[in-house]
Design an enzyme around this catalytic site. Structure first.
Site, PDB file in Angstrom:
ATOM      1  N   LYS A  17       0.814  -1.224   0.000  1.00 14.05           N
ATOM      2  CA  LYS A  17       0.000   0.000   0.000  1.00 14.05           C
ATOM      3  C   LYS A  17       0.845   1.272   0.000  1.00 14.05           C
ATOM      4  O   LYS A  17       0.378   2.338  -0.374  1.00 14.05           O
ATOM      5  CB  LYS A  17      -0.943   0.017   1.201  1.00 14.05           C
ATOM      6  CG  LYS A  17      -0.257   0.191   2.547  1.00 14.05           C
ATOM      7  CD  LYS A  17      -1.286   0.294   3.671  1.00 14.05           C
ATOM      8  CE  LYS A  17      -0.612   0.510   5.024  1.00 14.05           C
ATOM      9  NZ  LYS A  17      -1.588   0.655   6.116  1.00 14.05           N
ATOM     10  N   LYS A  45       5.328   2.164  -0.099  1.00 17.77           N
ATOM     11  CA  LYS A  45       6.478   2.013  -0.982  1.00 17.77           C
ATOM     12  C   LYS A  45       7.184   0.703  -0.680  1.00 17.77           C
ATOM     13  O   LYS A  45       7.373   0.354   0.489  1.00 17.77           O
ATOM     14  CB  LYS A  45       7.457   3.176  -0.805  1.00 17.77           C
ATOM     15  CG  LYS A  45       6.937   4.518  -1.282  1.00 17.77           C
ATOM     16  CD  LYS A  45       7.995   5.594  -1.074  1.00 17.77           C
ATOM     17  CE  LYS A  45       7.535   6.935  -1.619  1.00 17.77           C
ATOM     18  NZ  LYS A  45       8.556   7.987  -1.401  1.00 17.77           N
ATOM     19  N   THR A  56       9.276  -0.371   6.267  1.00 17.65           N
ATOM     20  CA  THR A  56       9.796   0.413   7.381  1.00 17.65           C
ATOM     21  C   THR A  56      11.305   0.559   7.315  1.00 17.65           C
ATOM     22  O   THR A  56      11.845   1.656   7.480  1.00 17.65           O
ATOM     23  CB  THR A  56       9.384  -0.236   8.717  1.00 17.65           C
ATOM     24  OG1 THR A  56       7.972  -0.153   8.862  1.00 17.65           O
ATOM     25  CG2 THR A  56      10.051   0.476   9.890  1.00 17.65           C
ATOM     26  N   LYS A  96      20.190   5.389  10.428  1.00 15.13           N
ATOM     27  CA  LYS A  96      21.655   5.291  10.360  1.00 15.13           C
ATOM     28  C   LYS A  96      22.245   6.477   9.615  1.00 15.13           C
ATOM     29  O   LYS A  96      23.377   6.898   9.891  1.00 15.13           O
ATOM     30  CB  LYS A  96      22.074   3.978   9.704  1.00 15.13           C
ATOM     31  CG  LYS A  96      22.050   2.784  10.654  1.00 15.13           C
ATOM     32  CD  LYS A  96      20.739   2.666  11.350  1.00 15.13           C
ATOM     33  CE  LYS A  96      20.551   1.494  12.248  1.00 15.13           C
ATOM     34  NZ  LYS A  96      19.215   1.488  12.865  1.00 15.13           N
ATOM     35  N   VAL A 109      17.962   4.461  22.208  1.00 17.86           N
ATOM     36  CA  VAL A 109      19.357   4.876  22.377  1.00 17.86           C
ATOM     37  C   VAL A 109      19.940   5.391  21.066  1.00 17.86           C
ATOM     38  O   VAL A 109      20.828   6.260  21.073  1.00 17.86           O
ATOM     39  CB  VAL A 109      20.241   3.762  22.976  1.00 17.86           C
ATOM     40  CG1 VAL A 109      19.728   3.341  24.344  1.00 17.86           C
ATOM     41  CG2 VAL A 109      20.379   2.579  22.058  1.00 17.86           C
ATOM     42  N   HIS A 160      46.655  -6.793  10.904  1.00 16.38           N
ATOM     43  CA  HIS A 160      47.080  -5.781  11.866  1.00 16.38           C
ATOM     44  C   HIS A 160      47.472  -4.514  11.123  1.00 16.38           C
ATOM     45  O   HIS A 160      48.149  -4.586  10.104  1.00 16.38           O
ATOM     46  CB  HIS A 160      48.276  -6.298  12.668  1.00 16.38           C
ATOM     47  CG  HIS A 160      48.886  -5.266  13.582  1.00 16.38           C
ATOM     48  ND1 HIS A 160      48.335  -4.957  14.803  1.00 16.38           N
ATOM     49  CD2 HIS A 160      49.975  -4.466  13.442  1.00 16.38           C
ATOM     50  CE1 HIS A 160      49.069  -4.012  15.381  1.00 16.38           C
ATOM     51  NE2 HIS A 160      50.066  -3.701  14.562  1.00 16.38           N
TER      52      HIS A 160
END
Length: 462
Positions: free
Chosen positions: A39, A41, A45, A55, A185, A439
């Site tokens: 209904k 896009k 969510t 983000k 948070v 490393h």
């Protein structure tokens, strides 16, 4: 209702979010004739009101923090403030690019896309826009929406949901965040980076309460250092308008005032009025009940994503949708181990985990059978360069496999890929210790933690 019986799809999917479109793409790839009904896009969510835009805001906040803190790296920069219109432009461009790509994928796989609000009309059909879409199987994937509490009305003005927060036309001077889980948070972190005075109210005794307690304590310590305030262990009582904001009262009478209140207590399933109960689908508190193969009690109906009571994560929706498509295509399928799904909270610092907590391991195996090891990121060269702090905690069954990996620190979400292999392949610490990690990387910290757990620590104390 017109009934076009000339077309019967192999799979009719109601809902085009993460679970729905993943099932559509995988089903079409396997040769199924698929109809996808949405209904809004396609992308749901996650793409439009959740993972991706949140983000993007967090990354904008990270850039703001880097500008403020640049001199400690020998770089002279000036932070002049947040242009919220430009932030939204950046965020919306990210969403738009991914949305166009997803639309192209749907079209290229020859999925029949139907835009409109659908309703389950029989165990093998969905009604939408004046037509009845028939299928041999129906997949329910109608997702979730932000929840509230009895008597707490989200008005979109001073009392808002995460949906409103993503399009807010200003940076609030102050905000109360009701809920200290992932959504709470993350917004608290982004807003603090933008300059907001933030207070989190969480009824349970820790932030991110489903995580290992050590991770929660590390995040709380980091938030205190950042100036993010929080009140734990007392539940919400009421909210009311003040002259220029909102006042929140807790069950113990303590009050907090701010410009706005973000209600971030989780998300509830979208299932009311969609015909599920009428067709005999078993439900519980709005959730559709399924077995380990995402099958409902009605043989021709499956359900996935936030609509079912599993982890509310986009990648869980992807996996569940693909599982259904593969099962319907006749492939051998394996139930999802939800403990083996990586979980990331993208605040600053990040919280990432896979497997079970130390408390859960002790409950399952006995306290004397569980070994836990903490590796401090202070011993990791790349983390030193980035000026991030935190820990990697490993939980092991004594003389056995690693059953939990819990990480706190900037960019730890990028390390959870190897962590999920460790858990899901039931790796022994000595086996991971044999692997050579590059490393200097933060990924090296995972290797160092396993070296220590295997009894041969390198850059850490015995």
């Amino acid at each position: 209702m017109a009934n076009d019986a000339s077309t019967v799809f192999d799979l009719v999917i109601l809902g085009g979010g993460s679970g729905g479109y993943a099932a559509a793409l995988r089903g079409a790839q396997l040769g199924l004739d698929v109809a996808l009904i949405e209904k809004g896009k396609v992308g749901g969510t996650c793409l439009h009101n959740g993972c991706i835009p949140t983000k993007a805001l967090l990354h904008a906040g990270e850039i703001a923090d880097q500008a403020r803190e640049s001199e400690q790296f020998g770089v002279k920069a000036t932070f002049e403030g947040i242009d919220i219109e430009a932030v939204h432009k950046y965020k919306d461009e990210v969403i738009s690019g991914l949305y166009k790509g997803l639309q192209g994928l749907i079209a290229s796989r020859k999925v029949t896309y139907i835009e409109g609000e659908g309703r389950l009309s029989s165990p093998t059909s969905v009604d939408v826009g004046g037509q009845r879409v028939q299928g041999r199987h129906v997949l329910l994937a109608t997702g979730s929406v932000p929840k509230s509490l009895p008597g707490l009305e989200i008005d979109g003005n001073r009392i808002i949901s995460s949906d409103h927060a993503l399009t807010l036309d200003r940076v609030p001077k102050s905000a109360i965040v009701l809920g200290g889980g992932v959504i709470g948070v993350e917004f608290a972190s982004a807003w603090k980076s933008f300059g907001t005075d933030v207070t989190i109210v969480e009824g349970l005794k820790h932030l991110v309460p489903v995580e290992d307690e050590n991770s929660s304590k590390l995040l709380e310590r980091a938030f205190r250092k950042r100036g993010i305030k929080f009140n734990l262990g007392t539940f919400f009582d009421k909210a009311e308008y003040t002259a220029d904001g909102v006042k929140v009262t807790l069950a113990d009478g303590k009050t907090f005032e701010a410009e706005l209140l973000l209600v971030a207590i989780g998300r509830g399933p979208v299932s009311a009025g969609l015909g599920y109960e009428e067709q005999g689908v078993a439900m519980d508190r709005g959730y559709v009940l399924v077995d380990e193969y995402m099958q409902t009690n009605v043989p021709t109906i499956s359900a996935v994503g936030d609509l079912v009571p599993t982890l509310q994560l986009a990648h869980v929706g992807f996996a569940e949708g693909m599982l259904v498509a593969e099962r319907l295509a006749g492939l051998k399928t394996v139930p999802i181990d939800y403990d083996g799904v990586p979980r990331v909270t993208y605040c600053h610092p990040e919280v990432a985990s896979v497997g079970i907590t130390e408390a859960k391991a002790k409950e399952l195996y006995g306290a004397d059978k569980v070994v836990a090891l903490k590796y401090n990121l202070a011993g990791n060269g790349k983390s030193k360069i980035l000026k991030t702090s935190g820990e990697i905690k490993l939980v092991q069954v004594k003389d056995g496999a690693v059953v939990g990996v819990h990480m706190v620190g900037d960019r730890m979400g990028e390390q959870v890929g190897e962590a999920q292999l460790v858990y899901n392949w039931e790796a022994l610490p000595a086996e991971v210790a044999q692997l050579v990690h590059a490393h200097p990387t933060q990924n090296e910290a995972l290797g160092e933690a396993h070296l220590a757990l295997a009894g041969k620590p390198l850059h850490s104390h015995d």
